[in-house]
Scaffold this motif. Sequence first.
Motif, PDB file in Angstrom:
ATOM      1  N   ILE A   1      -3.801   3.365   4.452  1.00 48.75           N
ATOM      2  CA  ILE A   1      -2.958   4.641   3.829  1.00 48.75           C
ATOM      3  C   ILE A   1      -3.036   5.811   4.921  1.00 48.75           C
ATOM      4  O   ILE A   1      -2.125   6.522   5.016  1.00 48.75           O
ATOM      5  CB  ILE A   1      -4.183   4.901   2.764  1.00 48.75           C
ATOM      6  N   LYS A   2      -3.715   5.913   5.800  1.00 51.33           N
ATOM      7  CA  LYS A   2      -3.963   7.046   6.936  1.00 51.33           C
ATOM      8  C   LYS A   2      -2.717   6.670   7.718  1.00 51.33           C
ATOM      9  O   LYS A   2      -2.331   7.737   8.307  1.00 51.33           O
ATOM     10  CB  LYS A   2      -5.193   7.107   7.364  1.00 51.33           C
ATOM     11  N   SER A   3      -2.247   5.323   8.136  1.00 56.56           N
ATOM     12  CA  SER A   3      -1.007   5.014   8.976  1.00 56.56           C
ATOM     13  C   SER A   3       0.291   5.539   8.613  1.00 56.56           C
ATOM     14  O   SER A   3       1.132   5.202   9.304  1.00 56.56           O
ATOM     15  CB  SER A   3      -1.444   3.830   9.545  1.00 56.56           C
TER      16      SER A   3
ATOM     17  N   GLU B   1     -10.544  -0.554   5.864  1.00 48.10           N
ATOM     18  CA  GLU B   1      -9.763  -1.545   6.084  1.00 48.10           C
ATOM     19  C   GLU B   1      -8.552  -0.649   5.270  1.00 48.10           C
ATOM     20  O   GLU B   1      -7.321  -0.480   5.731  1.00 48.10           O
ATOM     21  CB  GLU B   1      -9.589  -2.797   5.913  1.00 48.10           C
ATOM     22  N   ASN B   2      -8.532  -0.507   4.080  1.00 48.61           N
ATOM     23  CA  ASN B   2      -7.651  -0.071   3.031  1.00 48.61           C
ATOM     24  C   ASN B   2      -7.313   1.597   3.508  1.00 48.61           C
ATOM     25  O   ASN B   2      -6.382   2.083   3.638  1.00 48.61           O
ATOM     26  CB  ASN B   2      -8.162   0.131   1.597  1.00 48.61           C
TER      27      ASN B   2
ATOM     28  N   LEU C   1      -5.266  10.265  -2.766  1.00 51.65           N
ATOM     29  CA  LEU C   1      -5.485   8.785  -3.138  1.00 51.65           C
ATOM     30  C   LEU C   1      -6.740   8.294  -2.632  1.00 51.65           C
ATOM     31  O   LEU C   1      -7.215   7.495  -3.083  1.00 51.65           O
ATOM     32  CB  LEU C   1      -4.342   8.105  -2.454  1.00 51.65           C
ATOM     33  N   LEU C   2      -7.113   8.550  -1.581  1.00 51.84           N
ATOM     34  CA  LEU C   2      -8.376   8.146  -0.753  1.00 51.84           C
ATOM     35  C   LEU C   2      -9.359   8.593  -1.640  1.00 51.84           C
ATOM     36  O   LEU C   2     -10.367   8.037  -1.892  1.00 51.84           O
ATOM     37  CB  LEU C   2      -8.538   8.703   0.773  1.00 51.84           C
TER      38      LEU C   2
ATOM     39  N   ILE D   1       1.006  -1.142   0.024  1.00 53.07           N
ATOM     40  CA  ILE D   1      -0.065  -0.179   0.027  1.00 53.07           C
ATOM     41  C   ILE D   1       0.847   1.353   0.157  1.00 53.07           C
ATOM     42  O   ILE D   1       0.435   2.533  -0.657  1.00 53.07           O
ATOM     43  CB  ILE D   1      -1.162  -0.112   1.097  1.00 53.07           C
ATOM     44  N   VAL D   2       2.080   1.228   0.561  1.00 50.78           N
ATOM     45  CA  VAL D   2       2.943   2.381   0.832  1.00 50.78           C
ATOM     46  C   VAL D   2       3.399   2.691  -0.806  1.00 50.78           C
ATOM     47  O   VAL D   2       3.731   3.697  -1.386  1.00 50.78           O
ATOM     48  CB  VAL D   2       4.270   2.131   1.539  1.00 50.78           C
ATOM     49  N   SER D   3       3.729   1.337  -1.649  1.00 49.67           N
ATOM     50  CA  SER D   3       4.151   1.649  -2.968  1.00 49.67           C
ATOM     51  C   SER D   3       2.845   2.019  -3.531  1.00 49.67           C
ATOM     52  O   SER D   3       3.334   2.880  -4.595  1.00 49.67           O
ATOM     53  CB  SER D   3       4.374   0.105  -3.396  1.00 49.67           C
TER      54      SER D   3
END
Length: 409
Positions: free
Chosen positions: A382-384, A377-378, A344-345, A257-259
């Motif tokens: 992303i927020k973290s 969940e996604n 992105l969100l 997800i970071v990628s």
Amino acid sequence: MISGKTGCGLSYAVRRSSSSVAFCSLSVRCGTRDEEGFHSGIAHFTEHTIFKGTAHKSASVINSYLDRLGGELNAYTTKEEIVFHATVLKEDLPKAAGLLFELATEASFPDREIETEKGVVIDEINSYKDSPADDIYDKFEEALFEGHPLGRPILGTASSVRAITSEELRTFVKENFTPDRMAFCIVANIDEKKLEAQVNSLSDKHFGTQSLLSANETKAPVGIPCNIFDRTVNRRSHEVNAVLGGLAPSLYSEDRIVSVLLANILGGPASNSILNSVLREKNGWVYGVECAFTQYRDSGIMTISIGCEKENLDKCFREIFKAIHKLQDKAMSERRLKAAKKQLLGQLAISSESNESQCLSMGKSLLAYGRVASSEENCRIIKSITTAELQECARRIFAEESLSRLIFL
């Protein structure tokens, strides 16, 4: 949403929508990488020819079956999956769903139809030669994964397609189109319990209740090769196309997800992505630029693709590496990172408004993880994401010693 498995091992997920249009998809965990022992391109050719007849319907009947209802029937093939999907009015969903199951379990692959379709696919292969922007990415991926099943071309070659037979197609389907490798998904404005009952009924009808395991499910994965190259090919084109990139996290990597966020920041679809801003909007050096992240079961690939005039190529690469080094050497400010996450969100939320995209995404998630990840969940993941995680991801994926480059002049 309701998800689960039928008695034969078929995964399914059904979700109620508010639309009068219904969507269903049948995804098979079988793609180009599963062609060992078969002619190259057989997965894609199966996708084309599975519509050419079943035990109960001719090609002409299949072609008009949903058309006369105002619906659509489509399919696509990737390195890891073949997907059949249909769009109809909700009252016609039983017909669409039944047709997808019939195609997957009773395709007849008539010799005459197969020979005709070979010409269509070979024309598709040849058309790529006239589209260097598409062809270069395929050639880059083939070179990067050379020696590994992921390096096989999806379309195959003209000679390999000519050699495919009806018997070979039937064998390929028999070995790979088993319920434990399939996921069936529906998004429709119908009670989810009724949808679930419909899926189980179709599964029982076409597969029975006994679990059927695929013969090649237990094959050990082949190690990903480390192919690093810098190649220039003279295509005598009016523009230059170039791809820079390398291996990236897989579907099961913790930092995938970071990628995704990194690729979006660097060269995502928005005009404010770093490379779009510099190469296209500010300097006008490129016709197009994109940073793409593709995930597979045991690897991934991240690439930066550009199309430009020959005299701008070196300037483009200087700016690309400048942008990469900045992400690697200096942590992004919290303010910029927060804005990038929100962007992105927002993109993901807008994409999820498409019921068709939802249906296809559910199938992909079931095949990969055995479950459908929730949007909440996604969002949490992303927020973290931290600036340190993003910086480390940029350092690892774009380490210069591990990057490859392909240029079409």
